[in-house]
Design a protein around this motif. Structure first.
Motif, PDB file in Angstrom:
ATOM      1  N   PHE A   1       0.825  -1.195   0.000  1.00 44.65           N
ATOM      2  CA  PHE A   1       0.000   0.000   0.000  1.00 44.65           C
ATOM      3  C   PHE A   1       0.864   1.251   0.000  1.00 44.65           C
ATOM      4  N   ALA A   2       0.250   2.327  -0.444  1.00 45.03           N
ATOM      5  CA  ALA A   2       0.936   3.619  -0.527  1.00 45.03           C
ATOM      6  C   ALA A   2       0.104   4.641   0.218  1.00 45.03           C
ATOM      7  N   VAL A   3       0.772   5.488   0.992  1.00 49.03           N
ATOM      8  CA  VAL A   3       0.068   6.546   1.712  1.00 49.03           C
ATOM      9  C   VAL A   3       0.398   7.893   1.094  1.00 49.03           C
ATOM     10  N   ASP A   4      -0.573   8.789   1.176  1.00 46.14           N
ATOM     11  CA  ASP A   4      -0.376  10.118   0.614  1.00 46.14           C
ATOM     12  C   ASP A   4       0.626  10.902   1.440  1.00 46.14           C
ATOM     13  N   GLU A   5       0.576  10.683   2.777  1.00 46.85           N
ATOM     14  CA  GLU A   5       1.520  11.313   3.693  1.00 46.85           C
ATOM     15  C   GLU A   5       1.917  10.297   4.760  1.00 46.85           C
ATOM     16  N   ILE A   6       3.182  10.237   5.096  1.00 44.12           N
ATOM     17  CA  ILE A   6       3.677   9.279   6.085  1.00 44.12           C
ATOM     18  C   ILE A   6       3.448   9.753   7.521  1.00 44.12           C
ATOM     19  N   ARG A   7       3.115  11.028   7.713  1.00 42.03           N
ATOM     20  CA  ARG A   7       3.115  11.624   9.056  1.00 42.03           C
ATOM     21  C   ARG A   7       2.138  10.950  10.004  1.00 42.03           C
ATOM     22  N   HIS A   8       1.024  10.449   9.484  1.00 41.39           N
ATOM     23  CA  HIS A   8       0.053   9.812  10.369  1.00 41.39           C
ATOM     24  C   HIS A   8       0.621   8.521  10.965  1.00 41.39           C
ATOM     25  N   LEU A   9       1.282   7.720  10.144  1.00 41.13           N
ATOM     26  CA  LEU A   9       1.898   6.486  10.639  1.00 41.13           C
ATOM     27  C   LEU A   9       2.993   6.790  11.649  1.00 41.13           C
TER      28      LEU A   9
ATOM     29  N   SER B   1       8.509   3.358  12.397  1.00 38.05           N
ATOM     30  CA  SER B   1       9.592   4.035  13.104  1.00 38.05           C
ATOM     31  C   SER B   1       9.951   5.354  12.439  1.00 38.05           C
ATOM     32  N   GLY B   2      10.577   6.233  13.211  1.00 36.68           N
ATOM     33  CA  GLY B   2      10.997   7.519  12.673  1.00 36.68           C
ATOM     34  C   GLY B   2      11.950   7.372  11.509  1.00 36.68           C
ATOM     35  N   GLY B   3      12.852   6.384  11.605  1.00 37.02           N
ATOM     36  CA  GLY B   3      13.795   6.143  10.521  1.00 37.02           C
ATOM     37  C   GLY B   3      13.096   5.710   9.246  1.00 37.02           C
ATOM     38  N   GLN B   4      12.123   4.811   9.397  1.00 35.12           N
ATOM     39  CA  GLN B   4      11.347   4.378   8.236  1.00 35.12           C
ATOM     40  C   GLN B   4      10.572   5.554   7.653  1.00 35.12           C
ATOM     41  N   ALA B   5      10.073   6.421   8.524  1.00 35.73           N
ATOM     42  CA  ALA B   5       9.218   7.516   8.085  1.00 35.73           C
ATOM     43  C   ALA B   5       9.970   8.534   7.245  1.00 35.73           C
ATOM     44  N   THR B   6      11.298   8.606   7.362  1.00 30.37           N
ATOM     45  CA  THR B   6      12.048   9.576   6.573  1.00 30.37           C
ATOM     46  C   THR B   6      11.925   9.290   5.087  1.00 30.37           C
ATOM     47  N   LEU B   7      11.543   8.069   4.710  1.00 29.44           N
ATOM     48  CA  LEU B   7      11.312   7.764   3.300  1.00 29.44           C
ATOM     49  C   LEU B   7      10.294   8.700   2.678  1.00 29.44           C
ATOM     50  N   GLY B   8       9.336   9.136   3.493  1.00 32.74           N
ATOM     51  CA  GLY B   8       8.266   9.952   2.954  1.00 32.74           C
ATOM     52  C   GLY B   8       8.315  11.397   3.353  1.00 32.74           C
ATOM     53  N   SER B   9       9.446  11.849   3.843  1.00 29.43           N
ATOM     54  CA  SER B   9       9.505  13.210   4.366  1.00 29.43           C
ATOM     55  C   SER B   9       9.688  14.260   3.274  1.00 29.43           C
ATOM     56  N   LEU B  10      10.033  13.845   2.071  1.00 31.26           N
ATOM     57  CA  LEU B  10      10.234  14.798   0.993  1.00 31.26           C
ATOM     58  C   LEU B  10       8.911  15.128   0.313  1.00 31.26           C
ATOM     59  N   LEU B  11       8.829  16.263  -0.314  1.00 32.13           N
ATOM     60  CA  LEU B  11       7.615  16.715  -0.971  1.00 32.13           C
ATOM     61  C   LEU B  11       7.174  15.722  -2.047  1.00 32.13           C
ATOM     62  N   ASN B  12       5.897  15.371  -1.997  1.00 31.05           N
ATOM     63  CA  ASN B  12       5.260  14.545  -3.021  1.00 31.05           C
ATOM     64  C   ASN B  12       5.845  13.148  -3.138  1.00 31.05           C
ATOM     65  N   ILE B  13       6.400  12.623  -2.059  1.00 27.86           N
ATOM     66  CA  ILE B  13       6.859  11.245  -2.057  1.00 27.86           C
ATOM     67  C   ILE B  13       5.743  10.368  -1.500  1.00 27.86           C
ATOM     68  N   LYS B  14       5.441   9.271  -2.200  1.00 33.49           N
ATOM     69  CA  LYS B  14       4.422   8.328  -1.757  1.00 33.49           C
ATOM     70  C   LYS B  14       5.119   7.055  -1.271  1.00 33.49           C
ATOM     71  N   PRO B  15       5.278   6.896   0.035  1.00 31.53           N
ATOM     72  CA  PRO B  15       5.963   5.704   0.547  1.00 31.53           C
ATOM     73  C   PRO B  15       5.175   4.432   0.239  1.00 31.53           C
TER      74      PRO B  15
ATOM     75  N   ALA C   1      -4.940   7.137   1.140  1.00 27.91           N
ATOM     76  CA  ALA C   1      -4.110   5.933   1.072  1.00 27.91           C
ATOM     77  C   ALA C   1      -4.741   4.924   0.117  1.00 27.91           C
ATOM     78  N   MET C   2      -3.902   4.136  -0.521  1.00 28.14           N
ATOM     79  CA  MET C   2      -4.349   3.141  -1.499  1.00 28.14           C
ATOM     80  C   MET C   2      -3.595   1.836  -1.260  1.00 28.14           C
ATOM     81  N   GLY C   3      -4.268   0.715  -1.464  1.00 33.71           N
ATOM     82  CA  GLY C   3      -3.583  -0.547  -1.259  1.00 33.71           C
ATOM     83  C   GLY C   3      -4.142  -1.692  -2.085  1.00 33.71           C
TER      84      GLY C   3
END
Length: 290
Positions: free
Chosen positions: A161-169, A176-190, A276-278
């Motif tokens: 699945f892909a989330v529009d924003e990682i901040r909720h997770l 984890s915070g480290g995992q969440a950095t994958l989505g911290s950039l603008l318009n990134i869909k983790p 979010a989509m999955g």
């Protein structure tokens, strides 16, 4: 003679018509806004209404595991209705304490035998496990046979699945915070999945269209490697137009796959956020009912 009930928490998102047709019982999960408690299927009339509420909720929404008291009340009701056993199918133990709490409780319940099942996933992945259990109950199968089939189904159940924003997770501690950095950039869909009952990030794309192409390619590899029929579900967090498109694409590309649609409702949506989509898939549970 045994009489078996199937009980789920509402995060399995089984349609009301299916709950009724399959005689599946349900506990509605709680959602918190500070000290205020809401419940799925009670506090909002629709998925859209919930996500509109979530956008401006202050403080931000969180979740709590289903109330043990609600389960105890339901166990009493089932026992009074003549049930001897109940199979309780709950969302993954890696993201909720419900499984461990109910396992501890099970041994103390005297009026009905409680069998707690860790779906190791959520949404339709858990929902289809409950449907399999319910259809096997209707066919007269015993608890141990049903649990064995559930194990087979669970072993093949996967999600991307892909989330529009990682901040909720990140905010709700489901990644984890480290995992969440994958989505911290603008318009990134983790891109995320479940591994060992927990949510992990496995990649990132710059748009949902590209995320779908990656999911599609990964599903293709699985599809081509297995020798059983697959049932796949497109799920969305208030993103129905795109979800319908994904489902149509999947059905066209894989005509031998049973393609269905379901939702990411409030309880899971607190963590994934809106849009979010999955794709959740497994062996078609209809082939395991014998």
């Amino acid at each position: 003679m045994s009489k078996i009930a199937v009980l789920v928490d509402s995060s399995s998102y089984i349609a009301p018509a299916d709950l009724a047709a399959l005689n599946i019982y349900q506990i509605n999960d709680p959602i918190m806004m500070g000290e205020q408690v809401f419940h799925e299927n009670e506090s909002w009339a629709s998925q859209e209404e919930f996500y509109t509420f979530q956008r401006t909720a202050e403080p931000a929404l969180t979740t709590s595991q289903p109330e043990i008291g609600a389960f105890m009340t339901k166990f009493d009701e089932l026992a009074e209705a003549g049930y001897t056993d109940v199979i309780v199918i709950v969302l993954s133990s890696g993201i909720s304490g419900a499984f461990s709490s109910l396992e501890s409780l099970a041994g103390t319940v005297e009026n009905i035998k409680v069998h707690v099942w860790d779906s190791q996933i959520a949404a339709s992945g858990a929902g289809n496990q409950a449907k399999l259990a319910a259809e096997m109950v209707a066919a007269g199968k015993d608890v141990q046979t049903i649990l064995a089939r559930l194990e087979e189904l669970r072993a093949t159940t996967k999600v991307l699945f892909a989330v529009d924003e990682i901040r909720h997770l990140q905010r709700t501690g489901r990644i984890s915070g480290g995992q969440a950095t994958l989505g911290s950039l603008l318009n990134i869909k983790p891109l995320l999945t479940f591994e060992d009952t927990k949510i992990i990030a496995i990649g990132k794309e710059r748009a949902m269209k590209r995320a779908w192409k990656k999911i599609e390619a990964d599903f293709q590899a699985v599809h081509d490697s297995v020798d059983y029929k697959i049932r796949a579900t497109i799920v969305d967090g208030n993103n129905p137009v795109l979800a319908d498109q994904w489902a149509a694409d999947l059905a066209e590309l894989f005509p031998d796959v049973v393609v269905e649609r379901s939702i990411i409702g409030p309880y899971i949506g607190v963590h994934t956020g809106e849009k979010a989509m999955g794709l959740i898939w497994a062996r078609d549970y209809k082939t395991l009912e014998i």
